[in-house]
Design a protein around this motif. Structure first.
Motif, PDB file in Angstrom:
ATOM      1  N   TRP A  20       0.838  -1.205   0.000  1.00 23.78           N
ATOM      2  CA  TRP A  20       0.000   0.000   0.000  1.00 23.78           C
ATOM      3  C   TRP A  20       0.875   1.258   0.000  1.00 23.78           C
ATOM      4  O   TRP A  20       0.506   2.275  -0.592  1.00 23.78           O
ATOM      5  N   TYR A  21       2.039   1.168   0.616  1.00 25.83           N
ATOM      6  CA  TYR A  21       2.922   2.336   0.683  1.00 25.83           C
ATOM      7  C   TYR A  21       3.798   2.445  -0.559  1.00 25.83           C
ATOM      8  O   TYR A  21       3.945   3.527  -1.138  1.00 25.83           O
ATOM      9  N   VAL A  22       4.353   1.310  -1.013  1.00 30.93           N
ATOM     10  CA  VAL A  22       5.296   1.335  -2.120  1.00 30.93           C
ATOM     11  C   VAL A  22       4.580   1.473  -3.465  1.00 30.93           C
ATOM     12  O   VAL A  22       4.999   2.254  -4.327  1.00 30.93           O
ATOM     13  N   ASP A  23       3.487   0.715  -3.664  1.00 23.19           N
ATOM     14  CA  ASP A  23       2.770   0.747  -4.939  1.00 23.19           C
ATOM     15  C   ASP A  23       1.277   0.677  -4.644  1.00 23.19           C
ATOM     16  O   ASP A  23       0.645  -0.364  -4.810  1.00 23.19           O
ATOM     17  N   ARG A  24       0.749   1.778  -4.204  1.00 26.18           N
ATOM     18  CA  ARG A  24      -0.647   1.781  -3.762  1.00 26.18           C
ATOM     19  C   ARG A  24      -1.598   1.444  -4.895  1.00 26.18           C
ATOM     20  O   ARG A  24      -2.602   0.748  -4.694  1.00 26.18           O
ATOM     21  N   ALA A  25      -1.322   1.905  -6.100  1.00 24.88           N
ATOM     22  CA  ALA A  25      -2.230   1.655  -7.221  1.00 24.88           C
ATOM     23  C   ALA A  25      -2.380   0.159  -7.474  1.00 24.88           C
ATOM     24  O   ALA A  25      -3.485  -0.344  -7.694  1.00 24.88           O
ATOM     25  N   ALA A  26      -1.266  -0.576  -7.428  1.00 26.79           N
ATOM     26  CA  ALA A  26      -1.330  -2.020  -7.664  1.00 26.79           C
ATOM     27  C   ALA A  26      -2.082  -2.727  -6.540  1.00 26.79           C
ATOM     28  O   ALA A  26      -2.883  -3.637  -6.782  1.00 26.79           O
ATOM     29  N   GLU A  27      -1.839  -2.301  -5.291  1.00 29.65           N
ATOM     30  CA  GLU A  27      -2.519  -2.932  -4.154  1.00 29.65           C
ATOM     31  C   GLU A  27      -4.013  -2.651  -4.196  1.00 29.65           C
ATOM     32  O   GLU A  27      -4.844  -3.522  -3.902  1.00 29.65           O
ATOM     33  N   GLN A  28      -4.377  -1.432  -4.585  1.00 27.55           N
ATOM     34  CA  GLN A  28      -5.795  -1.092  -4.698  1.00 27.55           C
ATOM     35  C   GLN A  28      -6.456  -1.853  -5.835  1.00 27.55           C
ATOM     36  O   GLN A  28      -7.609  -2.280  -5.724  1.00 27.55           O
ATOM     37  N   SER A  29      -5.729  -2.050  -6.914  1.00 25.10           N
ATOM     38  CA  SER A  29      -6.283  -2.808  -8.039  1.00 25.10           C
ATOM     39  C   SER A  29      -6.561  -4.253  -7.635  1.00 25.10           C
ATOM     40  O   SER A  29      -7.600  -4.820  -7.998  1.00 25.10           O
ATOM     41  N   THR A  30      -5.649  -4.841  -6.874  1.00 27.05           N
ATOM     42  CA  THR A  30      -5.850  -6.216  -6.412  1.00 27.05           C
ATOM     43  C   THR A  30      -7.060  -6.305  -5.489  1.00 27.05           C
ATOM     44  O   THR A  30      -7.857  -7.250  -5.571  1.00 27.05           O
ATOM     45  N   LEU A  31      -7.214  -5.324  -4.610  1.00 26.04           N
ATOM     46  CA  LEU A  31      -8.366  -5.307  -3.706  1.00 26.04           C
ATOM     47  C   LEU A  31      -9.657  -5.106  -4.483  1.00 26.04           C
ATOM     48  O   LEU A  31     -10.675  -5.755  -4.199  1.00 26.04           O
ATOM     49  N   ARG A  32      -9.634  -4.221  -5.479  1.00 24.96           N
ATOM     50  CA  ARG A  32     -10.828  -3.998  -6.296  1.00 24.96           C
ATOM     51  C   ARG A  32     -11.233  -5.274  -7.014  1.00 24.96           C
ATOM     52  O   ARG A  32     -12.422  -5.629  -7.073  1.00 24.96           O
ATOM     53  N   GLN A  33     -10.267  -6.007  -7.533  1.00 29.54           N
ATOM     54  CA  GLN A  33     -10.566  -7.266  -8.212  1.00 29.54           C
ATOM     55  C   GLN A  33     -11.150  -8.291  -7.241  1.00 29.54           C
ATOM     56  O   GLN A  33     -12.095  -9.020  -7.579  1.00 29.54           O
ATOM     57  N   ALA A  34     -10.608  -8.358  -6.017  1.00 29.94           N
ATOM     58  CA  ALA A  34     -11.144  -9.287  -5.020  1.00 29.94           C
ATOM     59  C   ALA A  34     -12.595  -8.953  -4.686  1.00 29.94           C
ATOM     60  O   ALA A  34     -13.432  -9.853  -4.529  1.00 29.94           O
ATOM     61  N   LEU A  35     -12.909  -7.669  -4.588  1.00 28.18           N
ATOM     62  CA  LEU A  35     -14.280  -7.256  -4.316  1.00 28.18           C
ATOM     63  C   LEU A  35     -15.210  -7.680  -5.449  1.00 28.18           C
ATOM     64  O   LEU A  35     -16.318  -8.181  -5.216  1.00 28.18           O
ATOM     65  N   GLN A  36     -14.761  -7.488  -6.682  1.00 31.60           N
ATOM     66  CA  GLN A  36     -15.598  -7.848  -7.831  1.00 31.60           C
ATOM     67  C   GLN A  36     -15.830  -9.352  -7.895  1.00 31.60           C
ATOM     68  O   GLN A  36     -16.948  -9.808  -8.166  1.00 31.60           O
ATOM     69  N   GLU A  37     -14.787 -10.137  -7.639  1.00 34.11           N
ATOM     70  CA  GLU A  37     -14.928 -11.585  -7.710  1.00 34.11           C
ATOM     71  C   GLU A  37     -15.793 -12.133  -6.580  1.00 34.11           C
ATOM     72  O   GLU A  37     -16.542 -13.094  -6.771  1.00 34.11           O
ATOM     73  N   ALA A  38     -15.697 -11.519  -5.402  1.00 35.16           N
ATOM     74  CA  ALA A  38     -16.449 -12.023  -4.248  1.00 35.16           C
ATOM     75  C   ALA A  38     -17.903 -11.559  -4.255  1.00 35.16           C
ATOM     76  O   ALA A  38     -18.797 -12.304  -3.842  1.00 35.16           O
TER      77      ALA A  38
END
Length: 635
Positions: A615-633
């Protein structure tokens, strides 16, 4: 340092003079024991940013400098830790691969352990077939008594063929050879119900003993004193003959209890002499509401419960249901409650057999249990469908487990569990309308232990049929004092069950918090209302996506930082962990990455972990992964 150390102040005066105002920095105090050269270095670094600091209002300057120093100190600390432990810089993809590998290896290890009982027999310890032939006949002229077969069989390698034995203490003392160290380990279960003298024969036959039990449950009863009358291989003559044998373990049953420190049971003796480990996990209940009362009242909220459901789901499923019969109690029976219990069973058995839940009936005394048995037979005589269902349920076996329907009083139900438990509390007003606070064994000293046993037998649902006027059971609810007697606990449970059945969760949780606070001087395991900064940031991001995240984190093994409800099912569709959980029981990678997620999946469809480093080093990538998890779940 600035105010009290004159040489230091003189050394940094030139730096401070170049800053916007001396007064602002005189208000700023470094909360660390810095050497003079370090202090000068700090202010020299700040001096390099004079242009920026000049734009800060005097009143905010101290806050800005404090924040800057704190941030830089934490970043330096983080960099030092990461350089010392490079594994902390492992990328998400590699961590995910390691988790999958660990899960696969764990599954293979379980299979290997099962196969070991079959394929891992040491044939060198097994005698030849010819030697076995002399003792393997249990019928006919050459038949051996069971005791003789076991005694000779041990010499031929019987314990190598069958390394695990399950029997009660009475059988162990009568049929097993009296040989010290016959078993490597002997495990005593339900030790709170076992008198010490009955355990001695099995203790003699073991090298290591493990004593398991719950001092908050039933004390010793007459169960272990009974003989095994239905064993075809044991006859009265066998028993008498063995009793006359000096080598017989039966002789050890003659024991003076005063020589065993007057301990009431094996569990108390073991606790006074052996190291103790407390189990922290509760698996049985499909809803935490089923175990929450006992957890708060008897275990100080130390039990970790993996299941968690939204309040609306609990209201809909009603894991605790209270039905008021309000019948009269006469002769220690309550016919109105018995009739209502029969109606509850009729509804439970109205569904097809393959969809039925296993169930049992628990009463608060023996006479009510006998009355319900009579009512069952009466209904079966006039209702063919009910008779067929009763017959099937009395022979029910699920996955090789005995799940037969039973009717028992509270004294005899320890060790049983069923999907649904139906209670008949029996007691109520008499024919004259008077409520006498006489609750049999539940009202006596130690009655709370029997209550604890009774209310923890259900896996999925409790149906409480009662006639008790709750307000008159005790004065616990009106005095706001701590529960001190069996009546207090009984009243507390009746009120908790009523509130939970009615969906009044604020009231039921407040009652449990009060019980825990009054007994343990703490409010339990819930963390304070403040949300961690990282968790709050992740929550805000989830909200920005149009999803509602709830902070449910507590200090338990199964605490989860955030949960998102699935509108399609009304269940928690996604749990969000902000970094790996840090409970002491989860220090082992298998417990943290395999065991815990597996149990959480019973009530939370999917768990996703967000990395603070990512979240600190590459927030965009971490947020994208979380967004994908939300969509799949959640879709």
């Amino acid at each position: 340092l600035i105010e009290s150390d004159q040489p230091n102040r003189d050394a940094i005066a030139p730096i401070m003079a170049a800053m916007p105002t001396l007064a602002a920095y005189q208000r700023f105090r470094i909360q660390a024991q810095l050497l003079p050269e370090h202090t000068a270095t700090v202010f020299k670094c700040l001096r390099a940013h004079e242009a920026i600091l000049d734009r800060v209002a005097d009143g905010d300057l101290e806050t800005v400098v404090r924040h800057t120093l704190a941030r830089e100190a934490r970043l330096a600390w983080k960099a030092r830790i990461e350089s010392t432990h490079p594994v902390l810089l492992t990328e998400r993809g590699e961590l995910d691969a390691k988790r999958r590998s660990l899960k696969d290896v764990d599954a293979k290890l379980r299979i290997a352990n099962r196969n070991l009982l079959v394929d891992g027999i040491d044939l060198a310890r097994i005698s030849s077939v010819r030697e076995w032939e002399d003792i393997t006949r249990l019928r006919g002229q050459r038949a051996r008594r069971l005791r003789e077969f076991l005694s000779r069989g041990v010499e031929l390698g019987l314990t190598a063929l069958r390394p695990v034995w399950l029997m009660n203490p009475d059988v162990a003392s009568r049929v097993l050879p009296l040989k010290p160290g016959l078993f490597d380990t002997v495990i005593f279960d339900e030790a709170s119900q076992m008198p010490v003298e009955f355990a001695v024969p099995a203790l003699y036959r073991s090298r290591i003993m493990v004593v398991s039990g719950d001092e908050k449950q039933m004390p010793p009863t007459s169960f272990f004193a009974s003989r095994i009358d239905d064993d075809d291989d044991l006859t009265d003559s066998d028993t008498l003959e063995d009793a006359d044998d000096d080598d017989s373990a039966a002789a050890l049953l003659v024991w003076n209890r005063r020589e065993i420190k007057d301990c009431p049971d094996l569990l108390q003796l073991a606790k006074s002499t052996l190291p103790t480990t407390t189990l922290k996990i509760h698996y049985r209940s499909a809803f935490r509401e089923l175990i929450a009362f006992s957890n708060a009242s008897f275990y100080g909220n130390d039990l970790n419960i993996p299941v968690r459901h939204p309040d609306e789901k609990v209201r809909r499923e009603r894991p605790i249901q209270v039905l008021r019969a309000d019948g009269t109690c006469s002769g220690q029976t309550n016919p109105a409650e018995a009739d209502l219990v029969i109606e509850v069973l009729k509804q439970l058995w109205a569904v097809p057999a393959e969809r039925r839940k296993s169930c049992g009936v628990v009463t608060f005394n023996r006479k009510q249990a006998d009355l319900i048995e009579e009512k069952l037979e009466e209904r079966a005589e006039v209702d063919a469908a009910f008779r067929d269902a009763l017959t099937l349920e009395r022979e029910r076996v699920v996955d090789d487990q005995d799940m037969r329907f039973f009717v028992k009083n509270v004294e005899n139900v320890q060790g049983d569990e069923r999907d649904v438990i139906v209670f008949s509390s029996t007691f109520g007003r008499n024919l004259q309308g008077t409520f006498r606070r006489n609750f049999g064994v539940l009202g006596q000293a130690g009655g709370e232990r029997r209550l604890n046993v009774a209310v923890t037998r259900a896996r999925e649902r409790i149906v409480l049929v009662t006639s008790m006027p709750v307000a008159e059971v005790s004065d616990l609810l009106t005095t706001q004092r701590a529960p001190a007697s069996a009546r207090d606990f009984l009243q507390a449970y009746l009120e908790y069950a009523r509130a939970t059945s009615a969906g009044e969760f604020d009231g039921s949780r407040a009652l449990l918090s009060r019980i825990v606070a009054s007994r343990n001087e703490s409010v339990g395991r819930q963390r304070s209302g403040e949300v961690d900064g990282f968790v709050r940031t992740v929550m805000e991001f989830v909200h920005s996506l149009g999803r509602r995240a709830l902070a449910l984190r507590d200090a338990s093994v199964f605490g989860i930082d955030l949960v998102v409800e699935d509108p399609r099912t009304g269940l928690y569709g996604l749990g969000i962990e902000c970094d790996a959980p840090r409970h002491p029981l989860l220090e082992d990678a298998r417990a943290r990455e395999v065991w815990r997620p597996t149990l959480l999946s019973n009530s939370i469809a999917r768990v996703h972990r967000v990395s603070s480093h990512g979240w600190y080093v590459d927030r965009a990538a971490e947020q994208s992964t979380l967004r994908q998890a939300l969509q799949e779940a959640l879709g």
